[in-house]
Design a protein around this motif. Structure first.
Motif, short mmCIF file in Angstrom:
data_model
loop_
_atom_site.label_atom_id
_atom_site.label_comp_id
_atom_site.label_asym_id
_atom_site.label_seq_id
_atom_site.Cartn_x
_atom_site.Cartn_y
_atom_site.Cartn_z
N ASP A 32 -3.31 26.53 103.22
CA ASP A 32 -1.99 26.15 102.71
C ASP A 32 -1.39 27.31 101.93
O ASP A 32 -1.97 27.77 100.95
CB ASP A 32 -2.13 24.92 101.81
N HIS A 35 0.59 25.50 98.35
CA HIS A 35 -0.07 24.72 97.30
C HIS A 35 -1.46 25.28 97.01
O HIS A 35 -2.21 25.60 97.93
CB HIS A 35 -0.19 23.25 97.71
N SER A 37 -5.24 25.47 96.36
CA SER A 37 -6.29 24.64 96.96
C SER A 37 -7.24 24.05 95.92
O SER A 37 -8.14 23.28 96.27
CB SER A 37 -7.09 25.47 97.98
#
Length: 382
Positions: A32, A35, A37
């Motif tokens: 991602d 965002h 992790s």
């Protein structure tokens, strides 16, 4: 060379570039980019970076996720670590004295489950050198060990690197030596040594019978020529240990150097209770998980990036152009490709991450130069 051959070459180049882009993006697409992790805990596998600006050599090793490399460490000197397993993002924790995570500021002081190596300080292989190494003039492929996840030069593996190495997983000599039981598994599951004769390969693989007998065990009656009484392991509550079948056959195997494993080897490892316990104690249980592989991770990334089905509109447009226009596109494309390569090499030399904003700025500058370019009316004919 005719203009028709040029046209085919352009299509081939575009398709090849698209394939390379998909392979490169697979590493990032599986993670991602927006965002942090950290809330996911110890992520099974993700793209990671180490920040040489925030945690230089001499400090504690730390790793940051893809999103934090963009949002929290933009412009910093970063080491690209490719992917690591079972890692939790360190960004902004106790190891970072001057940086707070912008995406997830509430973090524990330390991630005690993380494992670190010299990779986090930009060093690789048994030679403990950076990559790329400005002092190393030898062209040599670097291959990742699936256990320690370090990257090693092919010439430092202690053996000959087989062909199609990208399709085979490797365990380095150090990891094999720390886990000697792996040598038994390697007898039928490893890539035969380059130059081995057919007889040597059969002997190394336990005569070829041990691997084939992995799902059944012959009883004494069958060995004596009586009626078959094979007992299926699938019908047994506890599978027999496969290693016992091949242990005697592999005693003469040379136990040194890195081992390259045949495709699908993980599914053929012994999973009896004793071997599972041995794997757990050695912290190698992940070897029984076929989804742990980097190839499985990349496949996930490629799936995420797959385009809609149908013919590529760019290829359709090329088919509708005349030969002069096609050749002009070849010229423009080659110029753009060269400039883009030079542009990206600057980031690689400085160890910086290329952000979407950097790419956008590159193409904006391309468009600006194109508008300022005087139209000379030059044509490229065959």
């Amino acid at each position: 060379m005719t203009s028709e051959e040029h046209t085919v070459s352009l299509v081939d180049v575009l398709e090849e570039d698209e394939e390379l882009e998909e392979e490169a993006s697979a590493v990032l697409a599986g993670s991602d980019s927006d965002h942090c992790s950290y809330p996911q805990g110890y992520v099974k596998r993700q793209a990671l970076y180490a920040c040489n600006t925030c945690t230089p050599k001499g400090s504690e090793a730390a790793g940051v996720c893809l999103a934090c490399s963009y949002k929290c460490h933009e412009g910093h000197d970063l080491f690209e670590l490719y992917t690591k397993r079972n890692f939790r993002c360190d960004c902004g924790n106790k190891k970072f004295t001057s940086v707070q995570c912008k995406l997830n500021p509430e973090k524990e002081e330390l991630n005690t489950g993380n494992k670190y190596s010299h990779n986090f300080f930009g060093l690789y292989c048994t030679c403990n050198r950076p990559y790329p190494d400005p002092e190393d003039q030898v062209e040599d492929e670097m291959i990742q060990c699936v256990v320690c996840e370090d990257w090693l030069h092919g010439r430092h593996l202690g053996g000959v690197v087989p062909e199609c190495v990208e399709l085979q997983e490797m365990i380095c000599d150090a990891c094999m030596s720390r886990n000697p039981f792996l040598w038994t598994s390697a007898a039928p599951l490893a890539v035969p040594s380059v130059g081995s004769t057919e007889a040597e390969v059969k002997e190394e693989n336990g005569g070829g019978e041990a691997a084939e007998a992995s799902n059944s065990v012959p009883c004494k009656d069958e060995e004596a020529g009586g009626p078959s009484c094979k007992r299926s392991r699938l019908d047994s509550s506890e599978p027999d240990c496969r290693l016992k079948e091949i242990q005697a056959a592999c005693q003469n195997r040379v136990q040194s150097g890195a081992v390259f494993w045949l495709s699908g080897w993980r599914s053929k490892l012994c999973s009896c209770a004793t071997c599972k316990k041995t794997m757990e104690e050695a912290e190698l249980s992940f070897l029984l998980d076929e989804s742990d592989t980097v190839l499985a991770y990349e496949h996930k990334g490629k799936t995420n990036e797959q385009r809609q089905q149908g013919h590529d509109p760019l290829m359709s447009a090329l088919d509708n152009l005349n030969r002069v226009q096609q050749l002009e596109i070849i010229h423009e494309y080659n110029d753009m490709k060269t400039e883009l390569k030079d542009f990206l090499q600057r980031f690689a030399a400085e160890g910086k991450v290329v952000t979407p904003e950097d790419i956008r700025q590159f193409f904006e500058e391309q468009q600006s130069r194109k508008r300022q370019r005087v139209n000379t009316g030059q044509f490229y004919c065959s």
